[in-house]
Design a protein around this motif. Structure first.
Motif, short mmCIF file in Angstrom:
data_model
loop_
_atom_site.label_atom_id
_atom_site.label_comp_id
_atom_site.label_asym_id
_atom_site.label_seq_id
_atom_site.Cartn_x
_atom_site.Cartn_y
_atom_site.Cartn_z
N CYS A 8 0.88 -1.26 -0.03
CA CYS A 8 0.12 -0.12 0.05
C CYS A 8 0.78 1.19 0.02
CB CYS A 8 -0.86 -0.02 1.21
SG CYS A 8 -2.10 -1.23 1.19
N LEU A 9 2.10 1.26 0.66
CA LEU A 9 2.92 2.52 0.88
C LEU A 9 3.59 2.56 -0.54
CD1 LEU A 9 4.41 1.83 4.27
CD2 LEU A 9 3.20 3.87 3.78
N GLY A 10 3.93 1.43 -1.13
CA GLY A 10 4.42 1.59 -2.44
C GLY A 10 3.50 2.19 -3.54
N CYS A 11 2.21 1.72 -3.48
CA CYS A 11 1.09 2.23 -4.20
C CYS A 11 0.92 3.85 -4.16
CB CYS A 11 -0.18 1.62 -4.06
SG CYS A 11 -0.40 -0.16 -4.72
N CYS A 12 1.01 4.23 -2.69
CA CYS A 12 0.93 5.63 -2.32
C CYS A 12 2.20 6.37 -3.04
CB CYS A 12 0.87 5.76 -0.93
SG CYS A 12 -0.74 5.38 -0.12
N CYS A 13 3.46 5.83 -2.98
CA CYS A 13 4.54 6.56 -3.59
C CYS A 13 4.62 6.54 -5.04
CB CYS A 13 5.75 5.50 -3.15
SG CYS A 13 6.19 5.76 -1.26
N ILE A 14 4.03 5.68 -5.50
CA ILE A 14 3.87 5.72 -6.97
C ILE A 14 2.69 6.88 -7.31
CG2 ILE A 14 2.84 4.31 -9.04
CD1 ILE A 14 3.87 1.73 -7.65
N ALA A 15 1.64 6.79 -6.77
CA ALA A 15 0.70 7.79 -7.07
C ALA A 15 1.40 9.29 -6.76
CB ALA A 15 -0.44 7.28 -6.08
N LEU A 16 1.79 9.31 -5.69
CA LEU A 16 2.63 10.77 -5.37
C LEU A 16 3.40 11.01 -6.48
CD1 LEU A 16 3.25 10.45 -1.73
CD2 LEU A 16 1.70 11.90 -2.86
N SER A 17 4.25 10.06 -7.10
CA SER A 17 5.10 10.27 -8.25
C SER A 17 4.64 10.73 -9.44
CB SER A 17 6.02 9.06 -8.28
OG SER A 17 6.83 9.09 -9.32
N VAL A 18 3.67 10.01 -9.58
CA VAL A 18 2.68 10.50 -10.75
C VAL A 18 2.32 11.74 -10.71
CG1 VAL A 18 0.76 10.04 -12.12
CG2 VAL A 18 2.00 8.15 -11.18
N ASN A 19 1.32 12.19 -9.53
CA ASN A 19 1.08 13.42 -9.42
C ASN A 19 2.21 14.55 -9.72
OD1 ASN A 19 -1.49 12.78 -8.91
ND2 ASN A 19 -1.35 12.66 -6.67
N ALA A 20 3.36 14.38 -9.00
CA ALA A 20 4.36 15.30 -9.13
C ALA A 20 4.76 15.59 -10.44
CB ALA A 20 5.46 14.71 -8.05
N GLN A 21 4.70 14.62 -11.39
CA GLN A 21 5.16 14.50 -12.78
C GLN A 21 4.04 15.23 -13.79
OE1 GLN A 21 6.38 10.67 -13.99
NE2 GLN A 21 7.99 10.75 -12.57
N GLN A 22 2.84 15.34 -13.11
CA GLN A 22 1.79 15.96 -13.97
C GLN A 22 2.15 17.28 -14.40
OE1 GLN A 22 -1.92 15.29 -11.88
NE2 GLN A 22 -2.15 13.30 -12.42
N GLY A 23 1.84 17.81 -15.47
CA GLY A 23 2.23 19.23 -15.80
C GLY A 23 3.44 19.57 -16.47
N LEU A 24 4.03 20.64 -16.69
CA LEU A 24 5.01 21.03 -17.47
C LEU A 24 6.24 20.40 -16.47
CD1 LEU A 24 4.29 24.23 -19.07
CD2 LEU A 24 4.25 22.09 -20.08
N PRO A 25 7.49 20.08 -17.08
CA PRO A 25 8.65 19.85 -16.08
C PRO A 25 9.28 21.29 -15.80
CG PRO A 25 8.94 19.05 -18.51
CD PRO A 25 7.66 19.68 -18.36
N THR A 26 9.63 21.17 -14.32
CA THR A 26 9.84 22.29 -13.54
C THR A 26 11.09 23.10 -14.50
OG1 THR A 26 9.22 21.38 -11.54
CG2 THR A 26 10.91 23.05 -11.28
N ARG A 27 12.01 22.29 -14.95
CA ARG A 27 13.18 22.84 -15.50
C ARG A 27 12.83 23.68 -16.74
NH1 ARG A 27 18.02 19.04 -16.76
NH2 ARG A 27 18.14 18.91 -14.67
N GLU A 28 11.66 23.07 -17.45
CA GLU A 28 11.45 23.90 -18.66
C GLU A 28 10.62 25.11 -18.42
OE1 GLU A 28 11.95 23.08 -21.83
OE2 GLU A 28 13.30 21.56 -20.89
N VAL A 29 9.78 25.10 -17.39
CA VAL A 29 9.09 26.24 -16.89
C VAL A 29 10.05 27.31 -16.51
CG1 VAL A 29 7.57 27.43 -15.18
CG2 VAL A 29 6.92 25.23 -16.20
#
Length: 321
Positions: A8-29
């Protein structure tokens, strides 16, 4: 149980990782903000103001204003709001348009000028001349949706002015006219003013000054009747310039509501592969002054409620008979 918790913790980590990657890359912004700020410092018509605008944009970025921007369209809307709210410059904006970026880079249309003055769309729109007619009481009426004066459109302007040339009064309706420009000197203004009259002085980033003056008309004579110009908050840029000059020369009565307040002249510059920025590179003013309509708009001589501009002028014309 321990294994289930790990899963379950692993699933949460994966979900958080996906959310963090949503949108434009920070470096490009970050790169886009840096690019826009550098262009402002290099090109804005007033160097000190360009520095302040650039610094403000950078500070907003550091404060998290662009955090988790979903896409470049969102970036352009957010960035434009930041730039305009601070600068009060209607010609300063970011725009998501990859095709336009490609054109700017290829220098086929670096300012969009050829596209504006000579496109098929422009011809189909009759170069902005929507209506030309004679109203009751021998009052001329010209409705213009844009200011588009070139060798190509000149015959249309001449025909319009010929039709109204014998009227007692003329109404030029510039409501919701977003502007445009002229490739052949201030011909439109010259239909209402004597030749060789200084109209506007243009200041550039380099400190150079150019003065636009009225000209001898290529055909016809200046109009001699009373002149009324209709404005509203949708009247901008070159349409404002026309009204502002005629008002300053006491040649026309301005009727309606204050205009948009977009005086400066802009150029386009590439921010990245997706976005370009419009930057004011020159500013007009009445000759010998620093007076223009940036931010304030052209102020009407006669203020009316929206939609009542034409009726008000017709009442005035009727009373003068």
């Amino acid at each position: 149980m321990f294994i289930e918790r790990l899963v379950c913790l692993g699933c949460c980590c994966i979900a958080l990782s996906v959310n963090a990657q949503q949108g434009l890359p920070t470096r490009e912004v970050a790169k886009a903000v840096d690019s826009a700020a550098a262009l402002l410092r290099r090109h804005y018509v007033f160097a000190d103001k360009g520095e302040k605008i650039a610094r403000h944009l950078e500070e907003k970025y550091k404060a998290g204003a662009f955090r988790q921007v979903a896409d470049w369209k969102t970036f352009d809307s957010l960035g434009t709001a930041i730039l305009r709210n601070f600068s009060q410059d209607g010609h300063l904006y970011l725009r998501y348009n990859p095709d336009k970026v490609t054109k700017i880079r290829s220098q086929q249309q670096p300012q969009g000028i050829d596209d504006f003055f000579h496109s098929q769309k422009t011809r189909e729109q009759n170069y902005g001349f929507r209506e030309v007619k004679i109203l009751n009481g021998n009052t001329g009426y010209i409705k213009m949706d844009q200011i588009n004066i070139s060798d190509e459109s000149l015959p249309v302007l001449q025909a319009a002015m010929t039709l109204v040339s014998r009227t007692n009064a003329l109404i030029i309706d510039l409501r919701d006219n977003g502007g445009g420009g002229s490739e052949i000197k201030p011909v439109l203004e010259s239909y209402f003013l004597p030749a060789a009259l200084p109209l506007l002085e243009f200041y550039s980033r380099t400190g150079n000054k150019e003065i636009d003056s009225s000209i001898v008309l290529p055909a016809g004579q200046p109009y001699q009747g009373a002149l009324y110009i209709l404005l509203n908050k949708g009247t901008a840029s070159a349409a404002e310039a026309f009204a502002y000059v005629l008002q300053a020369q006491h040649r026309a009565k301005i009727v309606g509501q204050p205009s948009a307040g977009a005086a400066n002249h802009n150029e386009y510059f590439v921010v990245n592969n997706e976005v370009f920025i419009s930057i004011s590179e020159s500013a007009p003013a009445l000759p010998g002054t620093q007076q223009n309509w940036e931010r304030t708009g052209v102020q009407p001589d006669i203020v009316t409620a929206p939609g009542e501009e034409l009726n008000e002028v017709l009442k005035i014309v009727e009373k003068k008979k």
